[in-house]
Design a protein around this motif. Structure first.
Motif, mmCIF file in Angstrom:
data_model
loop_
_atom_site.group_PDB
_atom_site.id
_atom_site.type_symbol
_atom_site.label_atom_id
_atom_site.label_comp_id
_atom_site.label_asym_id
_atom_site.label_seq_id
_atom_site.Cartn_x
_atom_site.Cartn_y
_atom_site.Cartn_z
ATOM 1 N N CYS A 201 0.960 -1.373 -0.006
ATOM 2 C CA CYS A 201 0.108 0.097 0.187
ATOM 3 C C CYS A 201 0.799 1.405 0.101
ATOM 4 N N GLN A 202 1.840 1.196 0.623
ATOM 5 C CA GLN A 202 2.881 2.317 0.737
ATOM 6 C C GLN A 202 3.491 2.589 -0.570
ATOM 7 N N ASN A 203 3.754 1.520 -1.363
ATOM 8 C CA ASN A 203 4.377 1.832 -2.846
ATOM 9 C C ASN A 203 3.017 2.368 -3.750
ATOM 10 N N GLN A 204 1.951 2.286 -3.326
ATOM 11 C CA GLN A 204 0.915 2.869 -4.089
ATOM 12 C C GLN A 204 0.202 4.090 -3.433
ATOM 13 N N GLY A 205 0.783 4.825 -2.400
ATOM 14 C CA GLY A 205 0.795 5.961 -1.753
ATOM 15 C C GLY A 205 -0.618 5.910 -0.803
ATOM 16 N N LYS A 206 -1.155 4.786 -0.499
ATOM 17 C CA LYS A 206 -2.216 4.710 0.454
ATOM 18 C C LYS A 206 -1.813 4.642 1.999
ATOM 19 N N TYR A 207 -1.381 5.742 2.431
ATOM 20 C CA TYR A 207 -0.834 6.109 3.654
ATOM 21 C C TYR A 207 -1.633 5.960 4.896
ATOM 22 N N GLU A 208 -2.948 5.967 4.638
ATOM 23 C CA GLU A 208 -3.969 5.880 5.814
ATOM 24 C C GLU A 208 -4.137 4.196 6.104
ATOM 25 N N GLU A 209 -4.113 3.575 4.940
ATOM 26 C CA GLU A 209 -4.273 1.981 4.987
ATOM 27 C C GLU A 209 -2.542 1.672 5.605
ATOM 28 N N VAL A 210 -1.647 2.183 5.363
ATOM 29 C CA VAL A 210 -0.358 1.708 5.578
ATOM 30 C C VAL A 210 0.062 2.071 7.124
ATOM 31 N N GLU A 211 -0.600 3.178 7.865
ATOM 32 C CA GLU A 211 -0.474 3.441 9.056
ATOM 33 C C GLU A 211 -1.367 2.182 9.797
ATOM 34 N N ARG A 212 -2.590 1.989 9.349
ATOM 35 C CA ARG A 212 -3.282 1.232 10.318
ATOM 36 C C ARG A 212 -2.866 -0.254 10.106
ATOM 37 N N TYR A 213 -2.196 -0.598 9.005
ATOM 38 C CA TYR A 213 -1.531 -2.012 9.051
ATOM 39 C C TYR A 213 -0.249 -2.169 9.873
ATOM 40 N N TYR A 214 0.475 -1.204 9.821
ATOM 41 C CA TYR A 214 1.546 -1.127 10.632
ATOM 42 C C TYR A 214 1.498 -1.080 12.236
ATOM 43 N N GLN A 215 0.500 -0.203 12.438
ATOM 44 C CA GLN A 215 0.086 -0.232 13.811
ATOM 45 C C GLN A 215 -0.562 -1.232 14.487
ATOM 46 N N ARG A 216 -1.359 -2.140 13.620
ATOM 47 C CA ARG A 216 -1.942 -3.414 14.163
ATOM 48 C C ARG A 216 -0.824 -4.276 14.365
ATOM 49 N N ALA A 217 0.005 -4.458 13.157
ATOM 50 C CA ALA A 217 1.438 -5.478 13.175
ATOM 51 C C ALA A 217 2.069 -5.082 14.403
ATOM 52 N N LEU A 218 2.152 -3.893 14.671
ATOM 53 C CA LEU A 218 3.121 -3.436 15.837
ATOM 54 C C LEU A 218 2.562 -3.962 17.240
#
Length: 493
Positions: free
Chosen positions: A338-355
Motif C-alpha cells: 500500500c505504501q508503494n501505491q501511496g495509500k498512507y492511511e491504510e499503511v499506518e493502520r496495518y503497521y500499527q496493528r502489526a506493531l
C-alpha cells in the motif's frame, strides 16, 4: 500689537516711501520759495525769521531723505528675505526628495541583504548536502548487505513461513534490483516449506537445491529441480502437493535470477495445485499467495499484488487467529504494498496493528517490533510527518540502549540524546569531544544490528533535513562503526 508678516511690512514701507517722497517734494518747494524771497530782498526786516525757517525746513528735509534711505534698505532687505525663503523652500524640497531616495535605497539594500543571506544559506545547505553525499559514498560499501540482513532478521527467532521484509526491505531496494544477492538458505526454506511438510523422498533433493541456490549456483539448482519435477509428475501426477512444493522451489530459484515471468507461471501453477489438493484456506496456499505477491511487488505490480496479499492475510487470520505473529508479518507486507501505491492511511493502520501484535505476543524487545517501527517511521517520512517518525526512531534507539547498558539516567544516555547535546553545544566548544568519549554507544548496535544501524542512518538523515548537522554526523559515525564491527566479526568467523 498684532505681528505683521513680511509682505505686510513691505507694503507699509512702500506706502511710507510714497508719503516721504511727497513730503520731500513739498519741503523742496517751500525751501525754494524761502530762498527766492531772501535773495530778492536785500535786508527784509524779518530776514532772521525767514532764515531760521529755511534752516528748520532743511533739517526736516534731511530727516526725510534719511527716512527714504532707510525705507529703501528695508525694501531691499525684504526682497532679499523673499529670495532666501524661496531658496529655503527649494532646499527643503530637495531634502524631501533626498530622504525619499534614501528610504528607497535603504529598502533596496535590505532586500539585497536578505537575498544575499538566503543565497549564503542556500550555498551552506548545498555544501552540507555535498558533504552528506560524500559521507554516504564512503559508507556505501557497508550498505550492500543491509537489506538482506534485515530480511533475514525475522528468521532467526521465527517458527513461521515466509518473512515479510522479503517484499521491499527499504527505499534502497531499487538499487539492488539489477544485482540481487541469492536468498539465504533458511529464508529460502521458509518460503518453500511454509504450511506444508516436505515429504521424505524430497527432503534430500530439497536441501541440495536450497544449498546451491543460496550459493548462487543456479546452473546446478535449476536442472535438479526440473529433473525432480519430471520424476514427481511421472509417479504422482501433476496435481499433487509434492509437485506444488517443487514448483515453489523452482519459482524462487527463478526469482533470484530475475526471471520473474517464469517464476510467476510456476507459482500460479503451484497455487492452483495447492488450492485443489489442500483446500483454499490452507496455510500453504497463504504462503504461495504471499510469494506470488512478493514476485509482483519486485516487478512493480503493486496493484496486482495487493489482493493476493490480502487473501493471504485472510487465510492466516482464519487459520492462526487475528493476533498471531504470522498475521503481523502479512500485515507488514500488505502495508509495504500500500505504501508503494501511496495509500498512507491504510499503511499506518496495518503497521500499527502489526506493531500491537508483535509487542503483545513477542514482547517489546523482539526484533520485529523495532523493524515495524522503522517501517512505520518510513511511511511517516513520506507523508512529511517528521515529528512522528522522529519519535519512533528514538524509541527504537532508546530500547536498544536499555538492553545493552541498562536504565536511562543522567550518566547513561541513549545515542540520540548524546547527538542532540552535541548539536546544542557545538558553538560553545571549538572541538567537540571525540565520539569515543561517549561510552562507545555504537556497541549497542550489536543488538539487532541491522535494524539499529538502519535506525541510526534514518534518524541521521532526518536530523540533516532539520539542519542538525552535528547530531546527524554523530549518528552516522555510530552507524559506520557498527557496520565495521559487524563486518570484522563476520570475517573472523
Amino acid at each position: 500689537m498684532t505681528a505683521l508678516t513680511q509682505e505686510e511690512v513691505a507694503t507699509h514701507t512702500r506706502t511710507v516711501v510714497q508719503g516721504l517722497e511727497a513730503l520731500r517734494n513739498e519741503h523742496n518747494s517751500i525751501l525754494s520759495g524761502i530762498s527766492s524771497t531772501l535773495s530778492s530782498a536785500h535786508h527784509p526786516p524779518d530776514s532772521n525769521v525767514i532764515a531760521e525757517k529755511a534752516g528748520i525746513l532743511q533739517r526736516s528735509l534731511d530727516q526725510i531723505e534719511l527716512g527714504l534711505s532707510e525705507a529703501q534698505i528695508m525694501l531691499a532687505l525684504a526682497s532679499h528675505l523673499q529670495t532666501v525663503e524661496a531658496e529655503k523652500q527649494k532646499l527643503r524640497a530637495q531634502v524631501r526628495r533626498l530622504c525619499q531616495e534614501n528610504a528607497w535605497l535603504r529598502d533596496e539594500l535590505a532586500s539585497t541583504q536578505q537575498k544575499l543571506q538566503a543565497s549564503e544559506q542556500h550555498v551552506a545547505q548545498l555544501e552540507e548536502d555535498k558533504k552528506h553525499l560524500e559521507f554516504m559514498s564512503t559508507i556505501k560499501k557497508y550498505d550492500a548487505d543491509v537489506q538482506d540482513s534485515e530480511s533475514s532478521m525475522e528468521e532467526k527467532k521465527d517458527k513461521s513461513d515466509d518473512p515479510v521484509v522479503d517484499l521491499f526491505p527499504d527505499d534502497d531496494a531499487d538499487d539492488r534490483a539489477a544485482a540481487m544477492s541469492p536468498t539465504p538458505p533458511s529464508q529460502f526454506a521458509q518460503q518453500v516449506n511454509a504450511g506444508y511438510e516436505i515429504p521424505a523422498r524430497l527432503r534430500t533433493l530439497h536441501n541440495l537445491v536450497i544449498q546451491y541456490a543460496s550459493q548462487g549456483r543456479y546452473e546446478v539448482a535449476v536442472p535438479l529441480c526440473k529433473q525432480a519435477l519430471e520424476d514427481l509428475e511421472k509417479t504422482s501426477g501433476h496435481d499433487h502437493p509434492d509437485v506444488a512444493t517443487m514448483l515453489n522451489i523452482l519459482a524462487l530459484v527463478y526469482r533470484d535470477q530475475n526471471k520473474y515471468k517464469e517464476a510467476a507461471n510456476l507459482l500460479n501453477d503451484a497455487l492452483a495445485i495447492r488450492e485443489k489438493t489442500l483446500g483454499e484456506n490452507h496455510p500453504a496456499v497463504a504462503a504461495t499467495l504471499n510469494n506470488l505477491a512478493v514476485l509482483y511487488g519486485k516487478r512493480g505490480k503493486y496493484k496486482e499484488a495487493e489482493p493476493l496479499c490480502k487473501r493471504a492475510l485472510e487465510i492466516r487470520e482464519k487459520v492462526l487467529g487475528r493476533d498471531h505473529p504470522d498475521v503481523a508479518k502479512q500485515l507488514n507486507n500488505l502495508a509495504l504494498l500500500c505504501q508503494n501505491q501511496g495509500k498512507y492511511e491504510e499503511v499506518e493502520r496495518y503497521y500499527q496493528r502489526a506493531l500491537e501484535i508483535y509487542e503483545t505476543k513477542l514482547g517489546p524487545d523482539d526484533p520485529n517490533v523495532a523493524k515495524t517501527k522503522n517501517n512505520l517511521a518510513s511511511a511517516y517520512l513520506k507523508q512529511g510527518k517528521y515529528k512522528e517518525a522522529e519519535i519512533l526512531y528514538k524509541q527504537v534507539l532508546t530500547r536498544a540502549h536499555e538492553r545493552e547498558f541498562g536504565a536511562i539516567d543522567g550518566d547513561n544516555k541513549p545515542i540520540w540524546q548524546v547527538a542532540e547535546e552535541r548539536e546544542e553545544n557545538k558553538n560553545k566548544v571549538k572541538d567537540s569531544a571525540p565520539y569515543g568519549e561517549y561510552g562507545g554507544w555504537h556497541k549497542a548496535a550489536k543488538v539487532d544490528s541491522p535494524t539499529v544501524t538502519t535506525t541510526l542512518k534514518n534518524l541521521g538523515a532526518l536530523y540533516r533535513r532539520q539542519g542538525k548537522y552535528e547530531a546527524a554526523e554523530t549518528l552516522e559515525d555510530c552507524a559506520i562503526r557498527s557496520r565495521k564491527e559487524v563486518s570484522q566479526t563476520n570475517s573472523h568467523k
